[in-house]
Design a protein around this motif. Structure first.
Motif, PDB file in Angstrom:
ATOM      1  N   ASN A 119       0.822  -1.218   0.000  1.00 39.86           N
ATOM      2  CA  ASN A 119       0.000   0.000   0.000  1.00 39.86           C
ATOM      3  C   ASN A 119       0.852   1.261   0.000  1.00 39.86           C
ATOM      4  O   ASN A 119       0.501   2.248  -0.654  1.00 39.86           O
ATOM      5  CB  ASN A 119      -0.946  -0.014   1.203  1.00 39.86           C
ATOM      6  CG  ASN A 119      -2.095  -0.990   1.020  1.00 39.86           C
ATOM      7  OD1 ASN A 119      -2.493  -1.285  -0.105  1.00 39.86           O
ATOM      8  ND2 ASN A 119      -2.634  -1.487   2.112  1.00 39.86           N
ATOM      9  N   LEU A 120       1.978   1.222   0.709  1.00 40.08           N
ATOM     10  CA  LEU A 120       2.881   2.378   0.672  1.00 40.08           C
ATOM     11  C   LEU A 120       3.478   2.527  -0.727  1.00 40.08           C
ATOM     12  O   LEU A 120       3.624   3.653  -1.236  1.00 40.08           O
ATOM     13  CB  LEU A 120       3.984   2.214   1.719  1.00 40.08           C
ATOM     14  CG  LEU A 120       4.971   3.378   1.848  1.00 40.08           C
ATOM     15  CD1 LEU A 120       4.252   4.688   2.149  1.00 40.08           C
ATOM     16  CD2 LEU A 120       6.010   3.078   2.930  1.00 40.08           C
ATOM     17  N   ALA A 121       3.787   1.413  -1.375  1.00 38.77           N
ATOM     18  CA  ALA A 121       4.296   1.471  -2.749  1.00 38.77           C
ATOM     19  C   ALA A 121       3.285   2.135  -3.680  1.00 38.77           C
ATOM     20  O   ALA A 121       3.651   2.966  -4.523  1.00 38.77           O
ATOM     21  CB  ALA A 121       4.619   0.066  -3.247  1.00 38.77           C
ATOM     22  N   ILE A 122       2.008   1.775  -3.531  1.00 34.68           N
ATOM     23  CA  ILE A 122       0.970   2.367  -4.390  1.00 34.68           C
ATOM     24  C   ILE A 122       0.854   3.863  -4.135  1.00 34.68           C
ATOM     25  O   ILE A 122       0.696   4.660  -5.071  1.00 34.68           O
ATOM     26  CB  ILE A 122      -0.364   1.628  -4.165  1.00 34.68           C
ATOM     27  CG1 ILE A 122      -0.267   0.208  -4.726  1.00 34.68           C
ATOM     28  CG2 ILE A 122      -1.517   2.384  -4.819  1.00 34.68           C
ATOM     29  CD1 ILE A 122      -1.379  -0.718  -4.292  1.00 34.68           C
ATOM     30  N   LEU A 123       0.964   4.268  -2.860  1.00 34.55           N
ATOM     31  CA  LEU A 123       0.948   5.703  -2.548  1.00 34.55           C
ATOM     32  C   LEU A 123       2.107   6.410  -3.243  1.00 34.55           C
ATOM     33  O   LEU A 123       1.935   7.483  -3.836  1.00 34.55           O
ATOM     34  CB  LEU A 123       1.029   5.905  -1.039  1.00 34.55           C
ATOM     35  CG  LEU A 123       1.053   7.364  -0.562  1.00 34.55           C
ATOM     36  CD1 LEU A 123      -0.294   8.041  -0.794  1.00 34.55           C
ATOM     37  CD2 LEU A 123       1.440   7.442   0.919  1.00 34.55           C
ATOM     38  N   TYR A 124       3.301   5.794  -3.204  1.00 38.28           N
ATOM     39  CA  TYR A 124       4.460   6.396  -3.862  1.00 38.28           C
ATOM     40  C   TYR A 124       4.267   6.446  -5.379  1.00 38.28           C
ATOM     41  O   TYR A 124       4.650   7.434  -6.031  1.00 38.28           O
ATOM     42  CB  TYR A 124       5.728   5.608  -3.522  1.00 38.28           C
ATOM     43  CG  TYR A 124       6.250   5.809  -2.118  1.00 38.28           C
ATOM     44  CD1 TYR A 124       6.007   6.980  -1.406  1.00 38.28           C
ATOM     45  CD2 TYR A 124       7.012   4.817  -1.492  1.00 38.28           C
ATOM     46  CE1 TYR A 124       6.499   7.162  -0.122  1.00 38.28           C
ATOM     47  CE2 TYR A 124       7.510   4.994  -0.208  1.00 38.28           C
ATOM     48  CZ  TYR A 124       7.246   6.156   0.472  1.00 38.28           C
ATOM     49  OH  TYR A 124       7.742   6.336   1.743  1.00 38.28           O
TER      50      TYR A 124
END
Length: 227
Positions: A119-124
């Protein structure tokens, strides 16, 4: 339901039933089960998370979901799932700094869980921070090589890098690992379209729409293609 009959004073049982009811889109049961759980314990974190999922994902009440999840992490600050859910809602609200902080907190609490990393990757990726995203994708896939959200996130990473062949490969792998993941199918359709394969794109969009008729992004993408 059987457990609830045996243990009628345990709020976690109707809260768990509410979360299962969300997965099968049984909206009446979600509301009934959440109400029962919160009547037994107004501060049950699982029930509040379930209500937040229902409010944000089905009713479109992002502010209500945000309020519930802020309460969850205040009651249970060690809940990695609570911080993860809060991060997703903060992102929906456009509060990117708060979203990043919440997702990082979730990861710190449970670094072996691939969900927070993905999920953090998608935010980035949403912010075009592609190399930071790749590090989180690698962490998610290292934790679980078959994790569909990690594979789909890596497919999106390759899309943003312009490598459509690798993008389609990973998106196919992710949607094969979880054929009910509508967001993965939406991205797969977009990748097929970028490669010029309109028929495969339409099929992926059809599947995404069938699996999640509540998602407006699918209609938005199809409108953009039609224009």
């Amino acid at each position: 339901r059987e457990a609830e009959r045996r243990y009628p004073d345990d709020p976690t049982l109707p809260a768990a039933r509410a979360q299962l009811a969300i997965l099968i889109d049984d909206r009446e049961q979600v509301q009934e089960a959440v109400e029962r759980a919160l009547t037994l314990d107004p501060d049950d974190p699982m029930a509040l998370e379930a209500r937040a999922s229902f409010r944000g994902g089905i009713q479109g009440d992002i502010d209500g979901a945000h309020a519930d999840l802020k309460r969850v992490v205040a009651i249970a600050p060690g809940s990695s799932t609570g911080w993860n859910a809060l991060g997703l809602v903060e992102s929906e609200r456009g509060a990117d700094r708060e979203a990043e902080a919440a997702l990082k907190r979730s990861i710190a609490l449970d670094p072996q869980d691939p969900v927070g990393h993905a999920n953090l990757a998608i935010l980035y990726l949403d912010q075009d921070r592609v190399e930071e995203a790749k590090a989180e994708i690698d962490a998610a896939i290292a934790a679980d090589p078959a994790f569909e959200i990690g594979l789909v996130a890596r497919g999106r990473y390759y899309m943003q890098k312009g490598d459509m062949e690798r993008a389609v490969r990973d998106l196919l792998a992710g949607t094969t690992a979880n054929p009910a993941y509508s967001q993965g199918l939406l991205l797969l359709g977009a990748a097929h379209y970028e490669r010029g394969d309109r028929e495969a794109a339409d099929q992926a969009f059809d599947n995404a729409e069938r699996l999640d008729p509540n998602d407006p992004a699918i209609a938005n993408v199809r409108t953009a293609i039609a224009i």
